[in-house]
Enzyme design. Sequence first.
Site, mmCIF file in Angstrom:
data_model
loop_
_atom_site.group_PDB
_atom_site.id
_atom_site.type_symbol
_atom_site.label_atom_id
_atom_site.label_comp_id
_atom_site.label_asym_id
_atom_site.label_seq_id
_atom_site.Cartn_x
_atom_site.Cartn_y
_atom_site.Cartn_z
ATOM 1 N N ASP A 50 6.334 -4.677 -39.365
ATOM 2 C CA ASP A 50 6.653 -3.683 -38.758
ATOM 3 C C ASP A 50 6.043 -2.435 -38.704
ATOM 4 O O ASP A 50 5.157 -2.121 -40.041
ATOM 5 C CB ASP A 50 8.113 -2.995 -39.531
ATOM 6 C CG ASP A 50 8.652 -1.945 -39.041
ATOM 7 O OD1 ASP A 50 8.569 -0.803 -39.824
ATOM 8 O OD2 ASP A 50 9.115 -1.642 -37.984
ATOM 9 N N ILE A 51 5.607 -1.618 -37.742
ATOM 10 C CA ILE A 51 4.696 -0.445 -37.687
ATOM 11 C C ILE A 51 5.622 0.929 -38.273
ATOM 12 O O ILE A 51 6.363 1.416 -37.542
ATOM 13 C CB ILE A 51 4.118 -0.359 -36.355
ATOM 14 C CG1 ILE A 51 3.303 -1.470 -35.910
ATOM 15 C CG2 ILE A 51 3.117 0.966 -36.213
ATOM 16 C CD1 ILE A 51 2.138 -1.746 -37.000
ATOM 17 N N GLU A 178 -9.688 9.794 -19.092
ATOM 18 C CA GLU A 178 -8.748 9.200 -18.107
ATOM 19 C C GLU A 178 -8.249 10.020 -17.190
ATOM 20 O O GLU A 178 -7.934 9.538 -15.995
ATOM 21 C CB GLU A 178 -7.477 8.543 -19.141
ATOM 22 C CG GLU A 178 -6.722 7.509 -18.427
ATOM 23 C CD GLU A 178 -5.484 8.300 -17.643
ATOM 24 O OE1 GLU A 178 -5.349 9.620 -18.018
ATOM 25 O OE2 GLU A 178 -4.810 7.658 -16.894
ATOM 26 N N GLU A 179 -8.016 11.260 -17.522
ATOM 27 C CA GLU A 179 -7.206 12.380 -16.655
ATOM 28 C C GLU A 179 -8.114 12.764 -15.505
ATOM 29 O O GLU A 179 -7.724 13.292 -14.684
ATOM 30 C CB GLU A 179 -6.742 13.413 -17.670
ATOM 31 C CG GLU A 179 -5.758 13.078 -18.595
ATOM 32 C CD GLU A 179 -4.628 12.577 -18.280
ATOM 33 O OE1 GLU A 179 -4.062 12.636 -17.094
ATOM 34 O OE2 GLU A 179 -3.531 12.777 -18.912
ATOM 35 N N ASP A 207 -0.456 3.908 -22.453
ATOM 36 C CA ASP A 207 -0.459 5.133 -22.107
ATOM 37 C C ASP A 207 1.101 5.710 -21.748
ATOM 38 O O ASP A 207 1.747 5.522 -20.773
ATOM 39 C CB ASP A 207 -1.288 5.257 -20.644
ATOM 40 C CG ASP A 207 -1.722 6.600 -19.961
ATOM 41 O OD1 ASP A 207 -2.415 6.541 -18.793
ATOM 42 O OD2 ASP A 207 -0.859 7.620 -20.744
ATOM 43 N N ASP A 313 6.068 -1.382 -32.477
ATOM 44 C CA ASP A 313 6.162 -2.657 -32.946
ATOM 45 C C ASP A 313 6.090 -3.432 -32.160
ATOM 46 O O ASP A 313 5.504 -4.660 -32.295
ATOM 47 C CB ASP A 313 7.679 -2.558 -33.389
ATOM 48 C CG ASP A 313 8.002 -1.759 -34.323
ATOM 49 O OD1 ASP A 313 9.239 -1.465 -34.696
ATOM 50 O OD2 ASP A 313 7.011 -1.454 -35.322
HETATM 51 N N1 DTR Z 1 -1.724 8.368 -15.099
HETATM 52 C C1 DTR Z 1 -1.043 8.574 -16.456
HETATM 53 C C2 DTR Z 1 0.307 8.460 -16.444
HETATM 54 C C3 DTR Z 1 0.874 7.421 -15.919
HETATM 55 C C4 DTR Z 1 1.763 7.750 -14.650
HETATM 56 N N2 DTR Z 1 2.242 6.348 -14.220
HETATM 57 C C5 DTR Z 1 1.771 5.549 -14.834
HETATM 58 C C6 DTR Z 1 2.035 4.182 -14.880
HETATM 59 C C7 DTR Z 1 1.509 3.328 -15.923
HETATM 60 C C8 DTR Z 1 0.470 4.011 -16.875
HETATM 61 C C9 DTR Z 1 0.456 5.321 -17.068
HETATM 62 C C10 DTR Z 1 0.783 6.061 -15.747
HETATM 63 C C11 DTR Z 1 -1.415 9.646 -16.906
HETATM 64 O O1 DTR Z 1 -1.328 10.838 -16.341
HETATM 65 O O2 DTR Z 1 -2.455 9.707 -18.079
HETATM 66 ZN ZN ZN Z 2 -2.002 11.964 -17.843
HETATM 67 ZN ZN ZN Z 3 -1.847 9.422 -19.660
HETATM 68 CA CA CA Z 4 8.489 0.137 -36.527
#
Ligand code: DTR
Ligand code: ZN
Ligand code: ZN
Ligand code: CA
Length: 324
Positions: A50-51, A178-179, A207, A313
């Site tokens: 379990d986390i 990532e953004e 994410d 988990d």
């Molecule tokens: N693009 C991601 C958020 C996000 C939007 N739709 C999905 C689907 C699956 C994973 C992530 C996302 C962000 O804004 O970081």
């Molecule tokens: Zn985002």
């Molecule tokens: Zn994100």
């Molecule tokens: Ca947990």
Amino acid sequence: MKLSVPGRLSTAALVAGVTVVATLLATGPMAGAAPARSSVTAPLPAAAPDIPVANVQAHLSQLQSIATANGGNRAHGRTGYQASLNYVKGKLDAAGFTTSVQQFTSGGRTGYNLIADWPGGDLNQVVMAGSHLDSVTAGAGINDNGSGSAAVLETALAVSRAQLQPTKHLRFAWWGAEELGMVGSRTYVNSLSTANRAKISGYLNFDMIGSPNPGYFVYDDDPAIEKVFKDYFAGINISTEIETEGDGRSDHAPFKNAGIPVGGLFSGADYLKTSAQAAKWGGTVGQPFDRCYHSSCDTTANISATALDRNSDALAHAVWTLSS
Ligand code: DTR
Ligand code: ZN
Ligand code: ZN
Ligand code: CA
């Protein structure tokens, strides 16, 4: 509550067990009888622990404090991102991981990926779990994506606590920028040789996994990985849906584009929860899964502890299962 399952038996214990059985047969009442089949069978893959969601939330509190102390965000190229990476790296170094930092440039600013390898396992079969560590400039990015980053970190720490000896090699990653368009993860995949890409048997992406009005979405890119997650949630009686809004929208995309099997979990962003979804998951109909998506209110108050716990988990279950 998860049953505690003894960890994988060491080779020594297995040998000792067989030796004891063999000795008893040679000297006991069964002496001279046809040798019995060994009573020792191959150990079952150890079940994931379990986390503790409190541990995951403690990481989120640290990331919140970091954002507060660094202009209110943890965005690419800002001091808050560097401080976030230093926090995660410090925990991993102390836990026995081999860490490395990959530098890149995007938008005129320097970005960083953090890669952490757990020593051991078959280096020709690498199971990866990752999340982006950067926020948008508007806020602390606790659900997006402190939630994924903290859950991946705590799962890695659980691997260390268990001194797991997986068959496959485990590698964890925290992506930068990532953004800005999955810049860090794409930089990583592009930096791999064809041979090293082929060694990655799967990449798991996390994410946004703690959305306050949560859904339980499973990526459907690879059927085998998808099944691991769906079976887990079925085992705790939580319905799931296929994640349909994210194709190309997070760090699994560069891996998928390189032909690497991918999967992952998502609790929803700015789309609205339907009545059918609320009927199975609870929460508020007609409201976004995360009303603070890319906003300054994406703080530690913007988290469903239940969703964070369940997804953490499930993450650990997938890491244990896919690396066994
Ligand atoms: N693009 C991601 C958020 C996000 C939007 N739709 C999905 C689907 C699956 C994973 C992530 C996302 C962000 O804004 O970081
Ligand atoms: Zn985002
Ligand atoms: Zn994100
Ligand atoms: Ca947990």
